[in-house]
Design an enzyme around this catalytic site. Structure first.
Site, PDB file in Angstrom:
ATOM      1  CE  LYS A  35      -0.139   0.003   5.055  1.00  0.00           C
ATOM      2  NZ  LYS A  35      -0.927  -0.390   6.255  1.00  0.00           N
ATOM      3  CE1 TYR A 263      13.135  31.893   2.812  1.00  0.00           C
ATOM      4  CE2 TYR A 263      12.649  29.543   2.761  1.00  0.00           C
ATOM      5  CZ  TYR A 263      12.748  30.771   2.116  1.00  0.00           C
ATOM      6  OH  TYR A 263      12.452  30.852   0.789  1.00  0.00           O
TER       7      TYR A 263
HETATM    8  C1  PLP Z   1      -0.122  -1.330   6.938  1.00  0.00           C
HETATM    9  C2  PLP Z   1      -0.668  -2.575   7.553  1.00  0.00           C
HETATM   10  C3  PLP Z   1       0.157  -3.685   7.797  1.00  0.00           C
HETATM   11  C4  PLP Z   1       1.666  -3.647   7.636  1.00  0.00           C
HETATM   12  O1  PLP Z   1       2.246  -3.129   8.801  1.00  0.00           O
HETATM   13  P1  PLP Z   1       3.844  -3.102   8.973  1.00  0.00           P
HETATM   14  O2  PLP Z   1       4.038  -2.592  10.339  1.00  0.00           O
HETATM   15  O3  PLP Z   1       4.347  -2.155   7.929  1.00  0.00           O
HETATM   16  O4  PLP Z   1       4.307  -4.484   8.758  1.00  0.00           O
HETATM   17  C5  PLP Z   1      -0.427  -4.855   8.221  1.00  0.00           C
HETATM   18  N1  PLP Z   1      -1.754  -4.932   8.444  1.00  0.00           N
HETATM   19  C6  PLP Z   1      -2.575  -3.864   8.258  1.00  0.00           C
HETATM   20  C7  PLP Z   1      -4.019  -4.005   8.516  1.00  0.00           C
HETATM   21  C8  PLP Z   1      -2.058  -2.652   7.817  1.00  0.00           C
HETATM   22  O5  PLP Z   1      -2.880  -1.610   7.650  1.00  0.00           O
END
Ligand code: PLP
Length: 370
Positions: A35, A263
């Site tokens: 994702k 800045y």
């Molecule tokens: C993003 C996510 C993961 C992965 O988590 P990591 O800590 O990156 O391994 C697993 N399960 C769900 C439901 C998530 O949203």
């Protein structure tokens, strides 16, 4: 002529495969989470590399991400979990994406869409064991599994999984982990008693996969660890960071003692120094909160950011690096040659390594090696 880009995110696919092999060796099937553009590494190329390495499952939050994987030619199992009763399930069902139902209303919407399409989609059910995010609460769980069993017996859906997600897995000793695991086991029992036989039972993210063996069940949902970054502070589990972020000094110049930088003039020199300008800023995902704190590596020397990170650029102290215009700047990498890591940047930015890599964008170019 090579095109001049502000920066390159080099993705080491050999390192990625090593991390996948390590996670696959833990004894459960692996679901690799791609994702959010593969945590900033590029969703489609990382997904393709995972499949080539034999990964059976990919996981995404949004249906559109799953559809983008299908559009790119992925034909394997994909689990998607951030939908509700108003989601457009038709496209997901047609594309054979495994859906997650959080509620009876969402399940009903999946079932009615499937009936219209005359398809029998695979559906997983999510139980909220204590994160209080998505998933059915305990008092709604019996009704959800009962309705799912009814739909399955009517051959309208196949219930392929039951799962939940941990709140405190990055603190393996936290008592909430054991409480959530116990509640998840009870929820599985309720599902089984209702007549379901979900093939996949899963609770673990990367942290739990690596540090909580009892939470592994038969599928591990690993995101951050697959990219070689540890979810747990001060432990690296033999993971290899996959991304190296590089740029080049756009200019170098003198800073006299008493002069100030960037800045707001939040850095003032107390001696003569040499400045290097890095053509990256918060427009590319470099956190402004790392101003005056984070380091880069130039010619093998660690060089600290001086003053504020701007939208397109920041300055570093190259006094000790004997640097000139065009010299390579390593913002972060595996850390094996003295360069900072994404985890170092997270510490300076007051955040987690997930955010450092996931927010990259802007004018950075991605390159895949190995
Ligand atoms: C993003 C996510 C993961 C992965 O988590 P990591 O800590 O990156 O391994 C697993 N399960 C769900 C439901 C998530 O949203």
């Amino acid at each position: 002529m090579p095109v001049m880009t502000a920066a390159v995110a080099q993705i080491d696919l050999a390192a990625y495969r090593r991390n996948l092999a390590l996670l696959s060796s833990l004894g459960s099937e692996l679901l690799v989470v791609v994702k959010a553009n593969g945590y900033g590494h590029g969703m489609v190329p990382m997904a393709a590399a995972a499949r080539q390495a034999g990964v059976r499952w990919l996981g995404v939050a949004q249906l559109d991400e799953a559809l983008a994987l299908r559009a790119a030619g992925d034909t394997g199992s994909i689990l998607c979990w951030l939908t509700n009763e108003n989601s457009d399930f038709a496209a997901g069902i047609t594309a054979d994406v495994e859906l997650t139902a959080y509620s009876v209303a969402e399940l009903a919407q999946i079932v009615s869409t499937a009936q219209k399409l005359q398809r029998q989609p695979a559906v997983q059910l999510k139980f909220d064991s204590g994160l209080s995010r998505g998933g059915a609460r305990n008092e709604d769980w019996l009704e959800l599994v009962t309705q799912a069993n009814k739909a399955e017996r009517a051959k309208l859906i196949k219930v392929t999984g039951v799962w939940s997600h941990l709140a405190c897995a990055d603190e393996p000793e936290h008592p909430e982990n054991f409480s959530q695991e116990a509640k998840f086991r009870q929820a599985l029992q309720v599902a089984t008693n209702a007549g379901l036989q979900p093939k996949w039972q899963h609770l673990a993210n990367s942290a739990a996969a690596l540090a909580l063996p009892s939470a592994r069940f038969n599928l591990l949902r690993c995101g951050i660890a697959s990219y070689g970054l540890s979810p747990i502070i001060d432990q690296n589990f033999d993971l290899t960071p996959v991304m190296t972020l590089k740029s080049r000094l756009l200019l170098t110049k003198k800073l006299a003692s008493g002069e100030s930088v960037s800045y707001g003039h939040h850095f003032t020199a107390d001696r003569e120094m040499q400045l290097g300008l890095v053509p990256l800023g918060y427009g590319d995902g470099i956190l402004r909160s790392t101003s005056n704190l984070a380091e880069v590596q130039v010619n093998g020397v660690r060089c600290r950011i001086l003053g504020r990170v701007c939208m397109d650029q920041f300055l570093v102290d190259v006094t000790a690096a004997n640097a000139k215009t065009g010299d390579e700047v390593i913002l972060f990498g595996p850390g094996k040659s003295g360069e900072p890591t994404a985890t170092d940047w997270a510490m300076h930015g007051g955040t987690i390594n997930y955010e450092i890599v996931t927010q990259l964008g802007g004018r950075i170019t991605w390159e895949y090696h190995g």
